[in-house]
Motif scaffolding. Structure first.
Motif: not given
Length: 1584
Positions: A549-563
């Motif tokens: 299971t791979v998680h990406d449920s939090d938009t804030l964290i998704n954007n921060e990790m991409e940054r």
């Protein structure tokens, strides 16, 4: 090969069940679409390549998070126990308190408070069915001793009584209060007794509760500190927090444990109902209250079986004190021999000892000391909230939330250092007890899950992971592939901190990170991580179950990790069964913790692996992709972002080939371009041996104190194309083998050069594993010697670690001796002077010999000539440097004397007796060193602004800061924050340097560091701002000191460009650096506007010069009318408005043609907000005069040697002093102080201006040609004057002075020096108006002695009296006695005629003891009388002895008990000593300097040197050689009237780094040209 617990291998937890490759290895598989097959293994059950590349179904019990995950298991129901009704005693339980009171039927034996008796129990009597945790003991004693600072000990009588009482059939548990050091309470060890009289070896304990896969979650299996449950009938007591671990000895045993559960933020530690932040916070507060209310703890005591002994280490709360104890057990007899008396005593209530009187006395004494304020009251600033003191993470995160300040960095440094100390302490204990059975370990292992991991422990809120290779399935290891490789596992763990460093560097606070450290000890490595408030259910990004299971449920964290990934040049890619796009590795985890913060864990695979087939084309990709990673600097140089999961099974997208090809390209770039370019750069970077490098202080030789040397730059800037396009300074290396100095300095310098090389190749993205490749291709002898020595040192490091690990597995004991012997044997092998001994080992390439091992560790490190059977490698390396590096890398502590002999004696070999400790090597995030270095920078800046602080002290603070920051930079060479702070330290160091050439080199070093930053970081406004200020300082040094106009223009142009770029992005980015470049701080002045000390120091003068350079920059910018220029002009104007205090603004004569008068006018015009302005030797034009007049905030104006220009244009408004003073005083009523010193000032200068002087409070007209006429005319308007000086204006007579004195209401400060026309007439008037006088200067006064005495008699408030070179005599001294001179602190009687010695000394001795300044007259004073005077003046700071004073005889009284008591130190506070025309010897001079440790100024003008036999001689070279060490700390020296030569002065100045003023008046052999040349050579020293 299966994992298991054996004598040679460390335990790995439970034996793994046989699971298929598909179950375990799906995402940990190696995938390379370019290779036809993978490397086969010997296990017949392994899948073939196609099966490996298939997408498997992942077992949910398998976690990729080897560091922070745990396997789940069912929880057995514990058997409930109750008390035995046949017991001879009963237990009374108070459920409201954590205390058990035992009442024995015998009533002779009672134990209360910390002593608890657990009676015999029988599991068959458990009828209430409660789930309680108890221990059943039959006729056995369970004893746990805690080391506590509240000292108590067991006497021999009490031991005998205890033996008698052992006949009572009771079981005793001794508990004491926990100790917190440094951050919380440590508890170490426990002893158990079994039913057969020996010690019970308990089997591995089952898991009691359901666990999750997060390594940070609370576990209750195999913990070191557990919860105590005591059941009595239907009643049970559970001691919260740190209770005693209990278990049953019966057949149906039940175990109750907790892994320091009260310190872990997790569901199991805080309760099962944690569903939100509010419930978490409530549980946390409840937990903390329990911790604070219950301080029961045990002390660890690792045990062995009956008849054997065990070694334990305890910790008291006395400043991290370590207490060692050796305990032995034989049947039922237990004896403890302790090395400290800090052991809690078992007491009987009826035989209690009285309170220790010594303890009570010292408690009261300390209380009194605190009340007096002599010492600060002790307090722990680490934990303002006591409820957090057992929670590393909460304190760490709260500290990070603070704004950047000295307080934040100090707290951050303290908490991080405490964490590292705890991690190191407990980590060494865990490693030392590696081979003990689990139940005998001091700190118990946890049953945490995870694929890549060894044993895990938890202690003091820190999770410890044993870094060893893990067998995934029989025959396949996580890192070693077909065989176990702990070394490769340790490499992977080393990447944890590297990944953590880079994410912390880029974090904006959205994502948080744990504290972390790795501890290398006895050949093993442990990873320590602070416990986090997370669990398996809190993950919001990444995978914690091996990719199922791979998680990406939090938009804030998704954007921060991409940054952050984009800044690291990492590419998002599809991973996992559910195919989510992840930036970073698939096993990265970001959790939303119970405290509402986001936390990231698992950093080992942040950066992509390097393609391993670049050098070996036919090599198959193996397990190296999980530990051989690309350096982050190399990743940044890739043209496209790279995938962190390259070549692994984690990538599940459709572009796997493309992702892998990108990594192959950057790997080829490394080998085809970067490494060859690096080699070319290194070849051209060696400094000529003749050039001298700036020395550095490095007194320590352990790895803890080693520091990275600075990058030195060349002066010519040649071959700049080898580095960045705009980099004008090269990395340069000093051939330290040819330097002059001590052997220790030479080897320290060489070690620094090695570290410099390693930092350089790291900054280019080259791994250490390619050190051999670089070494083989380097042709420069010096660099190759350094590189090859480092290669050999790292090979030996691996050998030593392997041998130490083998010895530990063999001996299974933690004693130091065997490991010292291992090191000693290797040192013997390296340093042996018998080259024929072990020659084959150093020459042969066959297996087992050194060359063979070296080629395995560093492929291609040996050339064909190196491989020759005739070449002994010891002949091509520096063996002593090799040993020096091993001592650094392995943290070997060697006896200081032995180490010094080793460096200086070519035949000395360090033996095991010389080795004091083979310590641990701790690595930690660079934020720890960064915080410590930042604190030191703040302190350095603060003390640098204090003119009284010696430069050497400031240098020490700055050097210490550099050491910390250089250590931080080693782990992250491109860290923006570290580069910024470290560059700032070079700026600070340049500011206080005593040589402008050294300052230039320091500033060049700073520029090299700044240009080392990545391309994105170079445009950061802070870095640009600092860069601009550094180049402004360089431009100033080139202009004012080296007179290099071309370099000045180049630097000022670049400073302008950088400054504009900085303020364009952030207008305030330069603000924090202005104090280091411009005069922003006020200077202390006396009442008449003279600076205290009458001299301006070099640092302040340099700031004035930098202000002039900034003004010249503005003049150049103003010529351009572009928008860029307008913005820059506005900023420079803003900066000048922040300058309020300008002291001694002057232009050197040599620059008068470069800095024209109109440019001076424009610069002064910018000082619109200045309150103090001092112009020296400046020609005033009309425009400049008008600019000064326009300063509406000006309160103090001082002119020294200022003239008005005669070349003003027609119609100019200001052409002379009269016009200037009229306009100045009429339009500036706020002006309070006016100081004018100029021969061009005459009576005409004041005509028509007199009425404007009414607002002044201080007026000084010094060395002018004004007459009595002007004084009389000014007098009516001087009513508000409190300070008046006419010194040097010799045409003023009695009438002028009398008029002024009669007009002034309250005169406090008067200076009437060298006024030849004054007579007793004005003196008597002065006496009538002397009631308020505080300062009086009558130097070379013509007043008769009676008049001076009358003046003094009528001035009871006098604090300063200077009558030197006047006619004052005994009468004046008697005049002082009239009012007692209670306020007198300075008395100058220099050059007075001889006075009646006996009466004079007696009267002077009876004056108030407040004198700090005393210059004695020409009097034939006996040494005994002088001694009687000096011994009464304990506060004396400035002393001048009488002429012809015999210093050797005087100093004899210091050793004569008839004159001096042992406690007397009359000259201790002396700062200035004047020995003009005295008779001195070198030995007497040495003695008096020993008695005056605070001395800063020494005058030896016309002093007569004598030898020990009183024969006179002139000062010679030998005299100055002997004098050099004595004046090392002086800031001012007067050598006037001696037959000295220029060459002697040059030699002397090289030995006086703190000297700032040198007087050479009357030295006939030194010409005015020599004085000028000396001033140019030493601009920081005022020479006249």
């Amino acid at each position: 090969m299966s994992s298991g617990n054996n004598s040679s291998n460390p335990p790995h937890g439970k034996e793994k069940e046989k699971r298929s490759f598909n179950d375990i290895m799906s995402y940990w598989a190696v995938k390379d679409d370019k290779l036809p097959a993978t490397k086969s293994t010997s296990n017949s059950n392994l899948l073939d390549l196609k099966q490996q590349q298939q997408q498997p179904t992942v077992n949910s019990n398998n976690s990729n998070n080897g560091d922070n995950s745990e396997s789940t298991s069912s929880t057995p129901t514990p058997t409930l126990l109750s008390t035995n009704n046949n017991s001879n005693s009963h237990v009374k339980v108070d459920e409201n308190q954590n205390e058990i009171s035992i009442k024995s039927l015998d009533e002779k034996f009672e134990i209360s408070q910390t002593v608890e008796i657990i009676n015999e129990t029988d599991s068959s009597n458990n009828s209430n069915g409660k789930n309680t945790k108890t221990t059943v003991l039959e006729d056995n004693i369970v004893l746990s001793v805690s080391v506590n600072s509240s000292t108590a000990y067991m006497t021999r009588v009490e031991q005998e009584e205890q033996k008698e009482e052992q006949n009572i059939n009771e079981n005793t548990v001794l508990q004491t209060q926990p100790i917190r050091s440094p951050a919380s309470c440590y508890s170490i060890g426990e002893l158990r007794a079994s039913d057969n009289g020996g010690y019970d070896n308990q089997p591995e304990r089952p898991i009691l509760n359901q666990s999750n896969n997060s390594g940070y979650d609370n576990q209750e299996t195999g913990s070191s500190i557990t919860t105590q449950n005591i059941v009595v009938g239907d009643s049970s007591l559970s001691s919260s927090s740190y209770g005693l671990q209990t278990f049953s000895a019966s057949g149906n045993s039940a175990y109750s444990t907790s892994a320091y559960s009260t310190d872990s933020y997790s569901i199991s530690s805080l309760g099962s109902n944690i569903t939100s932040y509010s419930t978490y916070q409530a549980a946390l507060n409840n937990r903390n209250n329990n911790i604070n209310s219950n301080n029961n703890s045990i002390n660890y005591n690792p045990t062995t079986t009956g008849g054997k002994s065990s070694y334990s280490i305890g910790y008291s709360n006395s400043s991290y004190g370590v207490v060692s104890s050796y305990s032995s057990a034989d049947n039922q007899n237990y004896t403890s021999y302790l090395s400290s008396v800090d052991v809690e005593e078992t007491k009987k209530p009826k035989k209690t000892k009285p309170a220790d009187l010594d303890d009570e006395f010292f408690k009261g004494t300390l209380s009194n000391i605190y009340k007096l304020g002599c010492l600060p009251e002790l307090q722990d600033d680490s934990f303002n909230n006591k409820s957090l003191e057992n929670n590393w993470n909460e304190i760490f995160q709260n500290t990070l939330d603070l704004p950047d300040s000295e307080e934040k960095f100090r707290k951050l440094s303290n908490i991080a250092n405490d964490f590292v100390y705890c991690a190191d302490t407990f980590g060494k204990i865990i490693i030392s007890e590696l081979h003990l059975p689990a139940e005998s370990k001091t700190i118990k292992p946890l049953a945490l899950g995870g694929v890549a991991g060894g044993l895990k422990f938890k202690c003091q809120d820190i999770i410890f992971k044993f870094v060893v290779d893990t067998e995934l399935i029989p025959g396949i290891w996580m890192y070693g592939e077909s065989k176990r490789s702990d070394e490769k596992a340790q490499k992977s763990a080393g990447h944890e901190i590297k990944g953590l460093n880079h994410f912390m560097e880029l974090s904006n606070g959205t994502i948080r990170f744990p504290l972390m450290a790795t501890i290398d000890y006895r050949g093993y490595r442990i990873l320590a991580i602070s416990s986090l408030p997370i669990s398996k259910q809190t993950i919001v990004y990444g995978s914690c179950d091996g990719g199922q299971t791979v998680h990406d449920s939090d938009t804030l964290i998704n954007n921060e990790m991409e940054r952050m990934a984009k800044l690291l040049n990492l590419r998002g890619h599809v991973v996992g069964l559910n195919k989510k796009t992840i930036f970073g590795p698939g096993d990265i985890e970001v959790h939303k913790g119970f405290d509402g913060r986001y936390y990231m864990v698992d950093f080992a695979r942040i950066f992509p692996p390097e393609y391993p087939c670049t050098l070996k084309k036919y090599k198959q990709i193996g397990r190296e992709i999980f530990y051989s990673m690309c350096r982050p600097e190399l990743v940044l140089r890739s043209k496209v972002p790279l995938s962190s999961d390259g070549f692994s099974g984690w990538q599940t997208g459709d572009n796997i080939t493309e992702l892998n090809d990108d990594i192959i390209k950057v790997s080829e770039l490394l080998h085809k371009e970067i490494i060859p370019q690096c080699i070319s750069t290194l070849e051209s970077s060696v400094m000529e041996p003749a050039e001298e490098q700036v020395p550095a202080d490095h007194s320590s030789f352990t790895s803890n104190s080693s520091s990275t040397s600075t990058v030195h730059s060349s002066n010519d800037g040649s071959n700049s194309s080898l580095l960045d396009d705009d980099q004008q300074y090269l990395l340069t290396l000093k051939d330290a083998g040819y330097s002059k100095g001590s052997a220790e300095r030479d080897y320290t310098q060489k070690a620094q050069e090695i570290i410099k090389l390693l930092n350089f190749i790291h900054s280019k993205g080259i791994n250490i594993r390619y050190l051999g490749l670089i070494c083989q291709n380097i042709t420069n002898r010096f660099i190759r010697n350094l590189f090859f020595t480092e290669v050999v040192a790292r090979v030996w490091k691996k050998i030593i670690r392997a041998r130490i690990r083998e010895m530990m597995d063999l001996t299974k004991r933690p004693s130091e001796g065997p490991y010292k012997q291992i090191i000693s044997d290797i040192f013997e092998l390296i340093l042996s002077t018998n080259k024929s001994k072990n020659r084959e080992f150093w020459t042969s390439t066959s297996p087992g010999n050194f060359k063979y091992i070296a080629l395995k560790v560093f492929p291609k490190c040996l050339s064909q000539s190196d491989k020759s059977q005739n070449l002994d490698l010891r002949s091509v390396i520096d063996c002593k440097l090799l040993v020096y590096r091993l001592i650094q890398m392995l943290n070997i502590r060697v006896n200081a004397n032995a180490f010094s002999q080793f460096l200086s004696n070519p035949k000395y070999i360090i033996s095991d007796k010389d080795i004091e400790e083979v310590g641990s090597v701790v690595k930690y995030p660079n934020i720890i060193d960064f915080a410590a270095g930042s604190v030191l920078i703040y302190e350095s800046q603060r003390i640098a602004n204090n003119s009284d602080t010696p430069p050497v002290e400031i240098m020490r603070w700055i050097d210490n800061s550099q050491i910390k920051l250089q250590n931080a930079l080693r782990s992250m060479p491109l860290s923006f924050k570290v580069l910024l702070k470290l560059s700032l330290t070079y700026l600070l160091r340049a500011n206080i340097s005593t040589d402008f050439r050294e300052s230039i080199e320091r500033l060049k070093n700073a520029i090299v560091l700044i240009k080392q930053a990545s391309f994105a970081q170079k445009n950061q406004p802070k870095l640009l701002a600092l860069h601009s200020m550094i180049q402004l300082k360089l431009a100033t040094l080139y202009l004012f000191y080296s007179r290099d106009l071309n370099r000045y223009e180049r630097e000022i142009h670049q400073a302008k460009e950088k400054l504009y770029s900085a303020i364009t992005q952030d207008y305030w980015s330069v603000e924090e650096f202005l104090d280091q470049s411009l005069p922003m701080h006020l200077t202390n002045l006396d009442a008449v506007g003279c600076p205290i000390g009458f001299t301006i120091d070099f640092n302040e003068k340099r700031k004035i010069n930098e202000m002039i350079s900034l003004g010249l920059m503005r003049i150049e910018v103003a010529k351009d009318q572009s928008d860029q220029s307008v913005k820059l002009l506005n900023f420079i104007d803003y900066v000048f408005k922040k300058i309020y205090h300008v002291r001694e603004f002057s232009v050197p004569m040599a620059l008068s043609r470069i800095i024209a008068t109109d440019q001076v006018e424009q610069i002064v015009s910018l000082l619109t907000q200045s309150t103090f302005l001092h112009l020296s030797k400046v020609t005033i034009s009309s425009r400049l005069g008008l600019n000064i007049i326009s300063m509406k905030n000006l309160k103090q104006l001082r002119f020294s040697g200022v003239f008005f220009s005669s070349k003003n244009p027609a119609g100019a408004e200001i052409t002379n002093y009269n016009q200037f003073l009229t306009r100045l005083l009429s339009s500036n009523p706020q002006l309070e102080l006016l100081y004018l010193e100029s021969k061009s000032i005459e009576d005409e200068s004041f005509e028509g201006t007199h009425q404007y002087f009414a607002n002044l409070k201080s007026l000084s007209l010094v060395s002018t040609y004004i007459t009595t006429k002007t004084a009389v005319a000014l007098a009516p308007y001087l009513t508000n004057i409190t300070a008046l000086s006419f010194s040097g204006s010799s045409d003023i007579g009695d009438d002028g002075l009398i008029a002024c004195l009669q007009s002034i209401k309250s005169l406090k400060h008067l200076s009437m020096c060298m006024l030849n026309k004054l007579t007793d007439k004005s003196g008597l008037v002065l006496a009538q108006n002397a009631a308020d006088l505080e300062d009086l200067y009558l130097i070379r006064s013509r007043y008769r002695p009676e008049t001076i005495a009358e003046i003094v008699k009528n001035a009871p408030k006098l604090s300063i009296l200077d009558v030197s070179s006047s006619s004052a005599n005994q009468l004046m001294i008697e005049g002082l006695t009239h009012h007692g001179a209670k306020n007198l602190t300075r008395l100058n009687l220099s050059y007075l005629d001889p006075i009646d010695t006996e009466d004079f000394i007696e009267v002077l001795a009876n004056l108030g003891p407040n004198l700090k300044f005393l210059h004695l007259p020409r009097a034939h004073v006996s040494t005994q009388a002088m001694w009687n005077l000096i011994r009464k003046l304990n506060d004396l700071e400035d002393l001048k002895f009488p002429d012809r004073f015999h210093l050797p005889t005087f100093l004899d009284h210091f050793n004569d008990p008839n004159f001096k008591e042992d406690h007397e130190e009359p000259l201790y506070n002396l700062k200035t000593l004047d020995l003009t025309m005295s008779i001195i010897s070198i030995s007497s001079l040495k003695k008096i300097l020993d008695f005056t440790p605070l001395l800063e100024s020494l005058c030896l003008s016309a002093a007569q040197f004598v030898d020990d036999n009183s024969y006179c001689y002139d000062a010679t070279d030998e005299t100055l050689i002997e004098l050099g060490p004595l004046i090392y700390n002086l800031r001012e020296l007067n050598l006037s009237n001696h037959p000295l030569e220029k060459r002697q002065i040059v030699c002397l100045l090289s030995r006086c780094p703190m000297l700032r003023t040198l007087h050479l008046w009357g030295c006939k052999k030194i010409s005015a040209q020599d004085i000028y040349d000396l001033g140019v050579m030493h601009p920081h020293i005022s020479i006249d």
